[in-house]
Design a protein around this motif. Structure first.
Motif, mmCIF file in Angstrom:
data_model
loop_
_atom_site.group_PDB
_atom_site.id
_atom_site.type_symbol
_atom_site.label_atom_id
_atom_site.label_comp_id
_atom_site.label_asym_id
_atom_site.label_seq_id
_atom_site.Cartn_x
_atom_site.Cartn_y
_atom_site.Cartn_z
ATOM 1 N N ALA A 90 59.229 60.404 51.266
ATOM 2 C CA ALA A 90 60.517 60.324 51.954
ATOM 3 C C ALA A 90 61.084 61.702 52.239
ATOM 4 O O ALA A 90 61.632 61.954 53.311
ATOM 5 C CB ALA A 90 61.500 59.515 51.105
ATOM 6 N N SER A 91 60.909 62.619 51.293
ATOM 7 C CA SER A 91 61.389 63.989 51.496
ATOM 8 C C SER A 91 60.631 64.661 52.629
ATOM 9 O O SER A 91 61.223 65.377 53.440
ATOM 10 C CB SER A 91 61.244 64.779 50.196
ATOM 11 O OG SER A 91 61.597 66.103 50.385
ATOM 12 N N LEU A 92 59.325 64.467 52.672
ATOM 13 C CA LEU A 92 58.522 65.059 53.747
ATOM 14 C C LEU A 92 58.895 64.494 55.101
ATOM 15 O O LEU A 92 58.975 65.215 56.103
ATOM 16 C CB LEU A 92 57.035 64.849 53.476
ATOM 17 C CG LEU A 92 56.457 65.632 52.309
ATOM 18 C CD1 LEU A 92 55.021 65.196 52.050
ATOM 19 C CD2 LEU A 92 56.527 67.115 52.566
ATOM 20 N N ILE A 93 59.145 63.182 55.168
ATOM 21 C CA ILE A 93 59.549 62.553 56.425
ATOM 22 C C ILE A 93 60.913 63.088 56.864
ATOM 23 O O ILE A 93 61.127 63.370 58.048
ATOM 24 C CB ILE A 93 59.571 61.020 56.267
ATOM 25 C CG1 ILE A 93 58.140 60.484 56.140
ATOM 26 C CG2 ILE A 93 60.284 60.365 57.444
ATOM 27 C CD1 ILE A 93 58.059 59.016 55.793
ATOM 28 N N ARG A 94 61.827 63.267 55.930
ATOM 29 C CA ARG A 94 63.155 63.778 56.250
ATOM 30 C C ARG A 94 63.083 65.188 56.809
ATOM 31 O O ARG A 94 63.828 65.553 57.710
ATOM 32 C CB ARG A 94 64.034 63.730 55.001
ATOM 33 C CG ARG A 94 65.478 63.997 55.282
ATOM 34 C CD ARG A 94 66.368 63.884 54.055
ATOM 35 N NE ARG A 94 65.999 62.785 53.188
ATOM 36 C CZ ARG A 94 65.796 62.906 51.864
ATOM 37 N NH1 ARG A 94 65.936 64.055 51.264
ATOM 38 N NH2 ARG A 94 65.476 61.848 51.144
ATOM 39 N N ARG A 95 62.193 66.015 56.251
ATOM 40 C CA ARG A 95 62.066 67.389 56.735
ATOM 41 C C ARG A 95 61.563 67.454 58.158
ATOM 42 O O ARG A 95 61.905 68.346 58.918
ATOM 43 C CB ARG A 95 61.103 68.171 55.851
ATOM 44 C CG ARG A 95 61.710 68.643 54.586
ATOM 45 C CD ARG A 95 60.781 69.549 53.869
ATOM 46 N NE ARG A 95 61.254 69.794 52.527
ATOM 47 C CZ ARG A 95 60.535 70.323 51.566
ATOM 48 N NH1 ARG A 95 59.292 70.657 51.816
ATOM 49 N NH2 ARG A 95 61.030 70.507 50.381
ATOM 50 N N ARG A 96 60.702 66.525 58.521
ATOM 51 C CA ARG A 96 60.121 66.526 59.869
ATOM 52 C C ARG A 96 61.060 65.884 60.892
ATOM 53 O O ARG A 96 60.752 65.822 62.069
ATOM 54 C CB ARG A 96 58.794 65.799 59.871
ATOM 55 C CG ARG A 96 57.747 66.562 59.104
ATOM 56 C CD ARG A 96 56.421 65.915 59.220
ATOM 57 N NE ARG A 96 55.445 66.669 58.426
ATOM 58 C CZ ARG A 96 54.170 66.597 58.597
ATOM 59 N NH1 ARG A 96 53.671 65.807 59.523
ATOM 60 N NH2 ARG A 96 53.371 67.299 57.862
ATOM 61 N N GLY A 97 62.183 65.372 60.413
ATOM 62 C CA GLY A 97 63.169 64.813 61.342
ATOM 63 C C GLY A 97 62.938 63.365 61.649
ATOM 64 O O GLY A 97 63.408 62.865 62.660
#
Length: 77
Positions: free
Chosen positions: A69-76
Motif C-alpha cells: 500500500a505504501s509503494l502504491i501510494r508513492r507512485r500516485g
C-alpha cells in the motif's frame, strides 16, 4: 567529492592512531557490545515464529500488505 574524501581520510587516520594507542580490542569493544545486544532480536523473532507460526503468518501478511500500500501510494495510485 574531495571534501568527503578528506573527511574520510581524517577519520581513518584518527581511527588508526586510536587503535595504535589503545589496541583494536579495546577500541572495538563498544561497537561489538552493541551488535551483540541487538542480535537477540532476530533469534527471538525466529523462536516466536516457531512457537506460533499461524499467528505470525497473519502478522507477516499484514506487514506485506502495508508495504505494498505504501509503494502504491508513492507512485500516485
Amino acid at each position: 567529492m574531495s571534501g568527503r574524501l578528506w573527511s574520510l581520510g581524517i577519520l581513518l587516520v584518527a581511527l588508526g592512531l586510536a587503535a595504535r594507542q589503545v589496541g583494536w580490542d579495546t577500541l572495538l569493544w563498544l561497537p561489538m557490545r552493541a551488535i551483540h545486544s541487538v542480535l537477540w532480536i532476530p533469534s527471538a523473532a525466529i523462536e516466536a515464529i516457531r512457537s506460533d507460526p499461524g499467528t505470525y503468518g497473519v502478522v507477516a501478511l499484514g506487514v506485506v500488505l502495508m508495504v505494498v500500500a505504501s509503494l502504491i501510494r508513492r507512485r500516485g495510485g
